[in-house]
Design a protein around this motif. Structure first.
Motif, PDB file in Angstrom:
ATOM      1  N   PRO A  17      -6.640 -81.385  26.710  1.00 37.53           N
ATOM      2  CA  PRO A  17      -7.139 -80.373  26.012  1.00 37.53           C
ATOM      3  C   PRO A  17      -8.722 -80.308  26.536  1.00 37.53           C
ATOM      4  O   PRO A  17      -9.533 -81.143  26.885  1.00 37.53           O
ATOM      5  CB  PRO A  17      -7.093 -80.494  24.507  1.00 37.53           C
ATOM      6  CG  PRO A  17      -7.125 -81.743  24.356  1.00 37.53           C
ATOM      7  CD  PRO A  17      -6.435 -82.517  25.408  1.00 37.53           C
ATOM      8  N   SER A  18      -9.290 -79.025  26.220  1.00 35.88           N
ATOM      9  CA  SER A  18     -10.686 -78.781  26.559  1.00 35.88           C
ATOM     10  C   SER A  18     -11.630 -79.941  25.798  1.00 35.88           C
ATOM     11  O   SER A  18     -11.393 -80.223  24.734  1.00 35.88           O
ATOM     12  CB  SER A  18     -11.150 -77.322  26.153  1.00 35.88           C
ATOM     13  OG  SER A  18     -12.509 -77.462  26.130  1.00 35.88           O
ATOM     14  N   ARG A  19     -12.642 -80.559  26.372  1.00 37.44           N
ATOM     15  CA  ARG A  19     -13.634 -81.198  25.410  1.00 37.44           C
ATOM     16  C   ARG A  19     -14.225 -80.762  24.414  1.00 37.44           C
ATOM     17  O   ARG A  19     -14.769 -81.344  23.597  1.00 37.44           O
ATOM     18  CB  ARG A  19     -14.729 -81.617  26.546  1.00 37.44           C
ATOM     19  CG  ARG A  19     -14.113 -82.792  27.757  1.00 37.44           C
ATOM     20  CD  ARG A  19     -15.365 -83.382  28.484  1.00 37.44           C
ATOM     21  NE  ARG A  19     -14.702 -84.263  29.499  1.00 37.44           N
ATOM     22  CZ  ARG A  19     -14.611 -85.544  29.272  1.00 37.44           C
ATOM     23  NH1 ARG A  19     -14.609 -85.978  27.950  1.00 37.44           N
ATOM     24  NH2 ARG A  19     -14.088 -86.296  30.201  1.00 37.44           N
ATOM     25  N   ASP A  20     -13.993 -79.241  24.381  1.00 38.37           N
ATOM     26  CA  ASP A  20     -14.813 -78.720  23.150  1.00 38.37           C
ATOM     27  C   ASP A  20     -13.799 -78.907  22.094  1.00 38.37           C
ATOM     28  O   ASP A  20     -14.088 -78.362  20.712  1.00 38.37           O
ATOM     29  CB  ASP A  20     -14.815 -77.244  23.576  1.00 38.37           C
ATOM     30  CG  ASP A  20     -16.216 -76.980  24.554  1.00 38.37           C
ATOM     31  OD1 ASP A  20     -17.004 -77.925  24.237  1.00 38.37           O
ATOM     32  OD2 ASP A  20     -16.207 -75.959  25.177  1.00 38.37           O
ATOM     33  N   VAL A  21     -12.488 -79.259  22.261  1.00 34.20           N
ATOM     34  CA  VAL A  21     -11.461 -79.484  21.173  1.00 34.20           C
ATOM     35  C   VAL A  21     -11.798 -80.889  20.358  1.00 34.20           C
ATOM     36  O   VAL A  21     -11.667 -81.724  20.966  1.00 34.20           O
ATOM     37  CB  VAL A  21     -10.141 -79.291  21.484  1.00 34.20           C
ATOM     38  CG1 VAL A  21      -9.095 -79.796  20.634  1.00 34.20           C
ATOM     39  CG2 VAL A  21      -9.648 -78.192  22.225  1.00 34.20           C
ATOM     40  N   VAL A  22     -12.755 -80.706  19.486  1.00 29.54           N
ATOM     41  CA  VAL A  22     -13.116 -81.738  18.494  1.00 29.54           C
ATOM     42  C   VAL A  22     -12.938 -81.446  17.129  1.00 29.54           C
ATOM     43  O   VAL A  22     -12.805 -80.230  16.706  1.00 29.54           O
ATOM     44  CB  VAL A  22     -14.651 -82.017  18.844  1.00 29.54           C
ATOM     45  CG1 VAL A  22     -14.726 -82.709  20.342  1.00 29.54           C
ATOM     46  CG2 VAL A  22     -15.546 -80.742  18.764  1.00 29.54           C
ATOM     47  N   PRO A  23     -13.226 -82.294  16.480  1.00 28.58           N
ATOM     48  CA  PRO A  23     -13.066 -81.984  14.934  1.00 28.58           C
ATOM     49  C   PRO A  23     -14.074 -81.028  14.671  1.00 28.58           C
ATOM     50  O   PRO A  23     -15.234 -80.980  14.766  1.00 28.58           O
ATOM     51  CB  PRO A  23     -13.436 -83.403  14.094  1.00 28.58           C
ATOM     52  CG  PRO A  23     -12.990 -84.393  15.139  1.00 28.58           C
ATOM     53  CD  PRO A  23     -13.200 -84.017  16.495  1.00 28.58           C
ATOM     54  N   GLY A  24     -13.547 -80.176  13.676  1.00 20.67           N
ATOM     55  CA  GLY A  24     -14.306 -78.733  13.496  1.00 20.67           C
ATOM     56  C   GLY A  24     -14.213 -77.648  14.263  1.00 20.67           C
ATOM     57  O   GLY A  24     -14.242 -76.600  13.763  1.00 20.67           O
ATOM     58  N   GLY A  26      -6.493 -69.618  14.969  1.00 21.06           N
ATOM     59  CA  GLY A  26      -7.650 -69.898  14.234  1.00 21.06           C
ATOM     60  C   GLY A  26      -7.729 -71.260  13.321  1.00 21.06           C
ATOM     61  O   GLY A  26      -8.325 -71.253  12.177  1.00 21.06           O
ATOM     62  N   LEU A  27      -6.681 -72.289  13.716  1.00 18.65           N
ATOM     63  CA  LEU A  27      -6.682 -73.402  12.781  1.00 18.65           C
ATOM     64  C   LEU A  27      -7.561 -74.391  13.060  1.00 18.65           C
ATOM     65  O   LEU A  27      -8.160 -74.449  14.443  1.00 18.65           O
ATOM     66  CB  LEU A  27      -5.311 -74.058  13.250  1.00 18.65           C
ATOM     67  CG  LEU A  27      -4.037 -73.150  13.176  1.00 18.65           C
ATOM     68  CD1 LEU A  27      -2.801 -73.930  13.495  1.00 18.65           C
ATOM     69  CD2 LEU A  27      -3.975 -72.530  11.874  1.00 18.65           C
ATOM     70  N   THR A  28      -8.069 -75.196  12.012  1.00 16.63           N
ATOM     71  CA  THR A  28      -9.363 -75.985  12.156  1.00 16.63           C
ATOM     72  C   THR A  28      -8.564 -77.510  12.923  1.00 16.63           C
ATOM     73  O   THR A  28      -7.727 -77.791  12.232  1.00 16.63           O
ATOM     74  CB  THR A  28      -9.928 -76.258  11.008  1.00 16.63           C
ATOM     75  OG1 THR A  28     -10.480 -75.066  10.288  1.00 16.63           O
ATOM     76  CG2 THR A  28     -11.130 -77.313  11.171  1.00 16.63           C
ATOM     77  N   VAL A  29      -9.248 -77.917  13.804  1.00 14.52           N
ATOM     78  CA  VAL A  29      -8.978 -79.517  14.363  1.00 14.52           C
ATOM     79  C   VAL A  29      -9.479 -80.393  13.320  1.00 14.52           C
ATOM     80  O   VAL A  29     -10.783 -80.401  13.087  1.00 14.52           O
ATOM     81  CB  VAL A  29      -9.390 -79.560  15.733  1.00 14.52           C
ATOM     82  CG1 VAL A  29      -9.334 -80.850  16.103  1.00 14.52           C
ATOM     83  CG2 VAL A  29      -9.032 -78.467  16.563  1.00 14.52           C
ATOM     84  N   ALA A  30      -8.708 -81.299  12.832  1.00 18.88           N
ATOM     85  CA  ALA A  30      -9.013 -82.198  12.024  1.00 18.88           C
ATOM     86  C   ALA A  30      -9.618 -83.728  12.821  1.00 18.88           C
ATOM     87  O   ALA A  30     -10.472 -84.355  12.310  1.00 18.88           O
ATOM     88  CB  ALA A  30      -8.093 -82.748  10.727  1.00 18.88           C
ATOM     89  N   GLU A  31      -8.664 -83.968  13.838  1.00 19.19           N
ATOM     90  CA  GLU A  31      -9.024 -85.304  14.381  1.00 19.19           C
ATOM     91  C   GLU A  31      -8.262 -85.178  15.980  1.00 19.19           C
ATOM     92  O   GLU A  31      -7.143 -84.114  16.002  1.00 19.19           O
ATOM     93  CB  GLU A  31      -8.351 -86.345  13.739  1.00 19.19           C
ATOM     94  CG  GLU A  31      -8.247 -87.566  14.241  1.00 19.19           C
ATOM     95  CD  GLU A  31      -7.794 -88.673  13.517  1.00 19.19           C
ATOM     96  OE1 GLU A  31      -7.496 -90.059  14.058  1.00 19.19           O
ATOM     97  OE2 GLU A  31      -7.327 -88.365  12.299  1.00 19.19           O
TER      98      GLU A  31
END
Length: 223
Positions: free
Chosen positions: A133-140, A170-175
């Protein structure tokens, strides 16, 4: 012709009297000076007054427990109205505090971001993704989930690829767990996303199904 100068008596010299302590002008002046000194001292002291508040050391995602050991303390100057919005060290954290929204790293911890686990309508779901995934896919960060169904065959035996469809938005990434070292070539990245309970059946069925689930980053979040 005799001329003479008429000498008039000189007027008596006027002497300024020293104002007494009872002179209202002097009393008014003393009051103004004392008031100015007191006001200036109060302004300086108020400008220098700081308070210790909690700050997120790392991004805190909804559902995460919030404890002092995972926070940092900062001294800040806040107006009285703003101070009530944040968690101060003097007041302390509520017992069993849980984040109910994302608190970014470096952000002062708002009181409105804390709640209890029972107040959350979110559940973490592990979504394996074959493509990085994109590097912007981080927690939060926020992501959308899309299901790409497995290829099928029509009645005539011809291969058919059903169109992808969106599962949740619009789901939040936790980890995010990315493979490292010797496992980076064959391993897959796993993204833990927080899914509302109403969307759980569809998301779980897609993750366990024969197709694939794609994690699509929402631009402007995370990073």
């Amino acid at each position: 012709m005799d001329t003479s100068v008429l000498e008039l008596p000189a007027p008596p010299a006027t002497r300024l009297r020293r104002p007494g302590w009872r002179d209202p002008r002097l009393l008014a002046g003393l009051v103004m000076v004392a008031g100015s000194v007191a006001l200036g001292s109060w302004v300086v002291q108020d400008a220098q007054r700081t308070v210790e508040v909690y700050v997120a050391a790392e991004t805190i995602t909804p559902g995460s427990g919030v404890v002092p050991s995972e926070l940092v303390v900062a001294e800040v100057r806040l107006a009285a109205g703003e101070l009530e919005r944040y968690v101060t060290v003097v007041d302390g954290l509520p017992a069993d505090a849980v984040a109910v929204r994302v608190v970014e790293a470096g952000e002062l911890v708002p009181r409105s971001a804390l709640g209890t686990a029972t107040a959350l309508d979110l559940r973490p779901v592990a979504v394996p993704v074959g493509q990085l995934p994109s590097r912007d896919v981080v927690p939060g960060a926020l992501v959308d989930l899309w299901e790409v169904p497995a290829a099928a065959r029509d009645a005539e035996g011809a291969a058919a690829q059903p169109a992808p469809h969106r599962l949740a938005t619009g789901l939040t990434v936790a980890e995010v767990t990315r493979p490292e070292g010797a496992f980076s070539a064959g391993g897959s990245t796993v993204v833990q996303v927080l899914v509302p309970e109403a969307d759980l059946p569809g998301v779980l069925a897609a993750v366990a199904g024969p197709g694939t689930v794609q994690v699509v980053h929402v631009p402007g979040t995370g990073g």
